[in-house]
Design a protein around this motif. Structure first.
Motif, mmCIF file in Angstrom:
data_model
loop_
_atom_site.group_PDB
_atom_site.id
_atom_site.type_symbol
_atom_site.label_atom_id
_atom_site.label_comp_id
_atom_site.label_asym_id
_atom_site.label_seq_id
_atom_site.Cartn_x
_atom_site.Cartn_y
_atom_site.Cartn_z
ATOM 1 N N ASP A 220 0.919 -1.076 0.247
ATOM 2 C CA ASP A 220 0.145 -0.300 -0.269
ATOM 3 C C ASP A 220 1.286 1.335 -0.345
ATOM 4 O O ASP A 220 0.846 2.323 -0.384
ATOM 5 C CB ASP A 220 -0.739 0.178 1.087
ATOM 6 C CG ASP A 220 -1.942 -0.825 0.694
ATOM 7 O OD1 ASP A 220 -2.178 -1.496 0.173
ATOM 8 O OD2 ASP A 220 -2.349 -1.860 2.178
ATOM 9 N N SER A 221 1.788 1.316 0.802
ATOM 10 C CA SER A 221 2.541 2.423 0.749
ATOM 11 C C SER A 221 3.615 2.320 -0.457
ATOM 12 O O SER A 221 3.506 3.983 -1.307
ATOM 13 C CB SER A 221 4.056 2.187 1.778
ATOM 14 O OG SER A 221 3.265 2.204 2.870
ATOM 15 N N ALA A 222 4.143 1.601 -1.208
ATOM 16 C CA ALA A 222 4.224 1.652 -2.385
ATOM 17 C C ALA A 222 3.244 2.194 -3.753
ATOM 18 O O ALA A 222 3.903 2.746 -4.738
ATOM 19 C CB ALA A 222 5.213 0.513 -3.448
ATOM 20 N N LYS A 223 2.438 1.624 -3.197
ATOM 21 C CA LYS A 223 1.568 2.041 -4.097
ATOM 22 C C LYS A 223 1.216 3.443 -4.800
ATOM 23 O O LYS A 223 0.929 4.371 -5.107
ATOM 24 C CB LYS A 223 0.422 1.422 -3.948
ATOM 25 C CG LYS A 223 -0.698 1.400 -5.428
ATOM 26 C CD LYS A 223 -2.314 0.594 -4.830
ATOM 27 C CE LYS A 223 -3.050 1.070 -3.068
ATOM 28 N NZ LYS A 223 -4.108 -0.461 -2.741
ATOM 29 N N ASN A 224 0.944 3.989 -3.064
ATOM 30 C CA ASN A 224 0.822 5.220 -2.794
ATOM 31 C C ASN A 224 1.602 6.311 -3.636
ATOM 32 O O ASN A 224 1.151 7.456 -4.197
ATOM 33 C CB ASN A 224 0.965 6.360 -1.108
ATOM 34 C CG ASN A 224 -0.469 5.403 -0.448
ATOM 35 O OD1 ASN A 224 -1.510 5.058 -1.077
ATOM 36 N ND2 ASN A 224 -0.116 5.311 1.172
ATOM 37 N N LEU A 225 2.899 5.760 -3.771
ATOM 38 C CA LEU A 225 3.644 6.628 -4.720
ATOM 39 C C LEU A 225 3.330 6.809 -6.211
ATOM 40 O O LEU A 225 3.396 7.604 -6.909
ATOM 41 C CB LEU A 225 5.231 6.490 -4.096
ATOM 42 C CG LEU A 225 6.082 7.513 -4.522
ATOM 43 C CD1 LEU A 225 7.733 7.314 -3.778
ATOM 44 C CD2 LEU A 225 6.935 7.353 -5.764
ATOM 45 N N VAL A 226 3.149 5.854 -6.489
ATOM 46 C CA VAL A 226 2.336 5.352 -7.595
ATOM 47 C C VAL A 226 1.125 6.637 -8.255
ATOM 48 O O VAL A 226 1.354 7.457 -9.296
ATOM 49 C CB VAL A 226 3.014 3.900 -8.324
ATOM 50 C CG1 VAL A 226 1.614 3.999 -9.410
ATOM 51 C CG2 VAL A 226 3.417 2.522 -8.632
ATOM 52 N N THR A 227 0.583 6.149 -7.139
ATOM 53 C CA THR A 227 -0.423 7.251 -7.503
ATOM 54 C C THR A 227 -0.613 8.373 -7.391
ATOM 55 O O THR A 227 -1.013 9.315 -8.311
ATOM 56 C CB THR A 227 -1.365 6.909 -6.109
ATOM 57 O OG1 THR A 227 -1.937 5.566 -5.858
ATOM 58 C CG2 THR A 227 -3.232 7.767 -6.013
ATOM 59 N N LYS A 228 -0.020 9.242 -6.509
ATOM 60 C CA LYS A 228 1.282 10.390 -6.932
ATOM 61 C C LYS A 228 1.561 10.777 -8.405
ATOM 62 O O LYS A 228 0.918 12.112 -8.959
ATOM 63 C CB LYS A 228 2.115 11.019 -5.405
ATOM 64 C CG LYS A 228 1.542 10.464 -4.625
ATOM 65 C CD LYS A 228 2.858 10.832 -3.278
ATOM 66 C CE LYS A 228 2.408 10.459 -1.403
ATOM 67 N NZ LYS A 228 1.634 11.887 -1.603
ATOM 68 N N ASP B 292 -1.945 1.587 -17.255
ATOM 69 C CA ASP B 292 -2.372 2.187 -16.068
ATOM 70 C C ASP B 292 -3.685 1.281 -14.980
ATOM 71 O O ASP B 292 -4.147 1.269 -14.761
ATOM 72 C CB ASP B 292 -3.095 3.160 -16.253
ATOM 73 C CG ASP B 292 -3.657 4.432 -15.379
ATOM 74 O OD1 ASP B 292 -3.484 4.004 -14.172
ATOM 75 O OD2 ASP B 292 -4.002 5.224 -15.001
ATOM 76 N N ASN B 293 -2.828 0.251 -13.750
ATOM 77 C CA ASN B 293 -3.315 -0.267 -12.749
ATOM 78 C C ASN B 293 -2.904 0.543 -11.506
ATOM 79 O O ASN B 293 -2.564 1.139 -11.571
ATOM 80 C CB ASN B 293 -3.136 -1.522 -12.893
ATOM 81 C CG ASN B 293 -1.707 -1.877 -13.430
ATOM 82 O OD1 ASN B 293 -1.466 -1.487 -11.492
ATOM 83 N ND2 ASN B 293 -1.079 -2.720 -14.100
ATOM 84 N N LYS B 294 -3.213 -0.212 -10.790
ATOM 85 C CA LYS B 294 -2.692 0.799 -9.239
ATOM 86 C C LYS B 294 -1.489 0.588 -8.829
ATOM 87 O O LYS B 294 -1.069 1.196 -7.511
ATOM 88 C CB LYS B 294 -3.621 -0.465 -7.800
ATOM 89 C CG LYS B 294 -5.344 0.224 -7.481
ATOM 90 C CD LYS B 294 -5.706 -1.108 -6.975
ATOM 91 C CE LYS B 294 -7.373 -1.070 -7.198
ATOM 92 N NZ LYS B 294 -8.048 -1.658 -5.669
ATOM 93 N N LEU B 295 -1.118 -0.697 -9.708
ATOM 94 C CA LEU B 295 1.086 -0.560 -9.001
ATOM 95 C C LEU B 295 1.644 -0.162 -10.110
ATOM 96 O O LEU B 295 2.885 -0.057 -9.960
ATOM 97 C CB LEU B 295 1.043 -1.885 -8.373
ATOM 98 C CG LEU B 295 0.324 -2.893 -7.451
ATOM 99 C CD1 LEU B 295 0.620 -4.254 -6.971
ATOM 100 C CD2 LEU B 295 0.437 -2.186 -5.767
ATOM 101 N N SER B 296 1.020 -0.185 -10.905
ATOM 102 C CA SER B 296 2.560 0.496 -12.289
ATOM 103 C C SER B 296 1.837 1.561 -13.069
ATOM 104 O O SER B 296 0.177 1.748 -13.147
ATOM 105 C CB SER B 296 2.952 -0.580 -12.807
ATOM 106 O OG SER B 296 1.591 -1.058 -13.857
ATOM 107 N N LEU B 297 2.703 2.099 -13.864
ATOM 108 C CA LEU B 297 1.558 3.443 -15.000
ATOM 109 C C LEU B 297 3.444 3.193 -15.794
ATOM 110 O O LEU B 297 4.419 3.462 -15.657
ATOM 111 C CB LEU B 297 1.470 4.486 -13.977
ATOM 112 C CG LEU B 297 1.489 5.982 -15.463
ATOM 113 C CD1 LEU B 297 -0.042 5.947 -15.831
ATOM 114 C CD2 LEU B 297 1.234 6.777 -14.730
#
Length: 536
Positions: A98-106, A125-130
């Motif tokens: 979740d913490s790693a995902k938050n940075l990708v979300t930013k 484009d998904n929750k864990l990658s772009l």
């Protein structure tokens, strides 16, 4: 003509953004504010300085307070790399997914808010990658030992690295992936000393001649934020408590973490009591001596026996019982028989010191060596009341010990372990003990609470700490009570001798006219009572 001018202006602006990440972020990036919603990314001075370091140096390590926008800045830097460079492979590793995902979300939020003419086509484009059409991508992973392995990385972002238990494995795995020239940014609030993040930071601080693969340090305490003042900091203490507030705000290794003993106190010992030994003795030079035996003093020797698998050490502490001063210490790897012989020799030199050996599985072999050689002052412990029966806690006669169901050595159990750790903390915190050993202090720095259990941090040993803790507990319980009992007996003997010849009434008297062969025999009514049991 207008369209041509507009197109030329956009081209110039695009090139300016591509060459200057500061311009790109400050003019076009938007971030998600917790109370204001989406706002322009107006970088603070400390963020601008850090961004310049991101561009200049391959490896950066950032010791920071919470909520300074460093992960947001790192997300903006990542977006700039992905948009204006081809085939950039960026990996975000954090303590959990979740913490790693938050940075990708930013990164995703910043990208979506860009003007259309700046955007690159999105391929994934998904929750864990772009991923973009130019081959650049960013992925999020939890901090597992396999994180980052077999990935050729352009940039590794390691978020909250101090809180990743297997950070060392991650770093080792990432070396091959960064070998092609990738960059690395490690940022975290501190979590005590001894962990991978602390060691990397300390090494970077101590390194004089930095090269391309060296970490460059940036320290960001709470006070760098222009909107925070002392009132804000005081409020954090009220909300979080002193220890957690120090960890979250101060960017200080000493005041953070889960150390059993307050690191500030340990630092005091390090600065005021630690000295080099006057002799390094033994075949391996691992017996450190600060004070030679004084035959007017009483000593205690406590030994922890290594498991024998090479992962830990046999450890011995020697203390002056009266002054609680550390006079000698051993840490090495000896066989059980050799260790037993070593302990007998050491204890004999220190005035036949009380010898306490932890009787864990392997410890029995060392204890048997001591028993076979009939060392006369071995510690015995009640078999049925391991820590309550301090009245008979110590017995150096192995035959009487068997009658009283005593066992040789000290048993560290679920009942005794919290007691000896609490005693160690009390003595150390109140500065009632004189510690000389740098080895012991270093072990105490990394002796932490893990899942509410006090033990060494992963990758470290607590052999010296445990022998130290046992020494203090035995000194303050069994030895103290034995001394109090001896003093009480001496006082009673003295009073009886002084009161011979006095009439106590009620048929209880000691005749002053008839000397007795046994001065501890008293007339009680019509009977005589022998009081020599008081001497036992």
């Amino acid at each position: 003509m207008v369209d041509s001018n507009l197109k030329t202006a956009m081209q110039r602006e695009y090139l300016k953004c591509a060459s200057d990440p500061m311009h790109f972020l400050k003019k076009y990036a938007k971030i998600q504010h917790p109370t204001k919603g989406k706002i322009k990314f107006d970088l603070y001075d400390y963020q601008e300085k850090l961004l310049k370091k991101y561009i200049k140096f391959r490896y950066n390590i950032v010791l920071k307070s919470r909520q300074l926008g460093i992960s947001t800045l790192s997300a903006g830097h990542s977006l700039w790399l992905m948009m204006f460079h081809q085939d950039k492979n960026i990996m975000v590793i954090a303590k959990d997914k979740d913490s790693a995902k938050n940075l990708v979300t930013k990164v995703r939020i910043m990208y979506k808010e860009l003007p259309q003419w700046l955007k690159v086509n999105v391929m994934e484009d998904n929750k864990l990658s772009l991923a973009f059409s130019n081959g650049s991508q960013i992925k999020a992973m939890a901090a597992t030992s396999q994180a980052g392995r077999s990935e050729a990385l352009s940039l590794l972002l390691f978020d909250e690295a101090a809180f990743a238990d297997n950070a060392n494995d991650i770093w080792t795995a990432s070396q091959q992936t960064l070998a092609t020239g990738g960059d690395c940014i490690v940022f975290s609030t501190p979590k005590g000393q001894g962990n991978w993040f602390h060691k990397q930071w300390q090494n970077a601080v101590d390194e004089n001649d930095k090269n391309e693969d060296s970490f460059h340090t940036t320290e960001l305490p709470w006070s760098v934020h222009p909107e925070r003042n002392q009132f804000w900091r005081d409020e954090q203490t009220k909300k979080l408590g002193p220890q957690l507030a120090a960890q979250e705000c101060d960017a200080n290794f000493l005041t953070s973490g889960d150390s059993v003993v307050d690191p500030l106190i340990l630092q005091w010992y390090k600065e005021n009591q630690i000295i080099d030994p006057i002799e390094r003795a033994g075949f391996d030079k691992n017996l450190w001596v600060w004070e030679y035996p004084d035959y007017s003093k009483e000593y205690i020797v406590v030994a922890d026996v290594a498991r024998g698998d090479g992962s830990d050490y046999s450890a011995t502490q020697v203390f002056d019982v009266e002054t609680v001063q550390q006079v000698a210490e051993y840490k090495g790897q000896l066989g059980t028989t050799e260790y037993g012989n070593f302990l007998i020799e050491l204890s004999t030199k220190y005035n036949d010191a009380l010898l306490i050996i932890e009787n864990n599985n392997i410890g029995w072999a060392t204890i048997q060596t001591v028993i076979d050689r009939e060392y006369k002052n071995l510690f015995y412990q009640s078999d049925d009341l391991k820590y309550v029966d301090v009245e008979h806690q110590i017995n150096s006669n192995k035959y009487r010990a068997q009658d009283k169901k005593m066992v040789p050595g000290f048993s560290t159990s679920a009942k005794t372990r919290p007691l000896i750790i609490a005693k160690m903390d009390e003595y150390t915190r109140e500065k009632l003990v004189n510690i000389k050993s740098a080895r012991l202090i270093e072990e105490l720095f990394v002796f932490i609470y893990r899942n509410n259990r006090p033990e060494a941090m992963s990758g470290y040993n607590d052999d010296l700490v445990m022998s130290y803790a046992i020494a203090l507990w035995v000194r303050d319980t069994a030895l103290k009570l034995r001394k109090n009992k001896d003093d009480h007996q001496r006082s009673m003997m003295g009073a009886m001798i002084n009161m011979r010849g006095k009439d106590f009434g009620d048929g209880f008297s000691i005749s002053k006219n008839k000397p007795k062969e046994n001065p501890f025999e008293m007339q009680v009514g019509k009977d005589k009572e022998d009081l020599t049991w008081l001497l036992g």
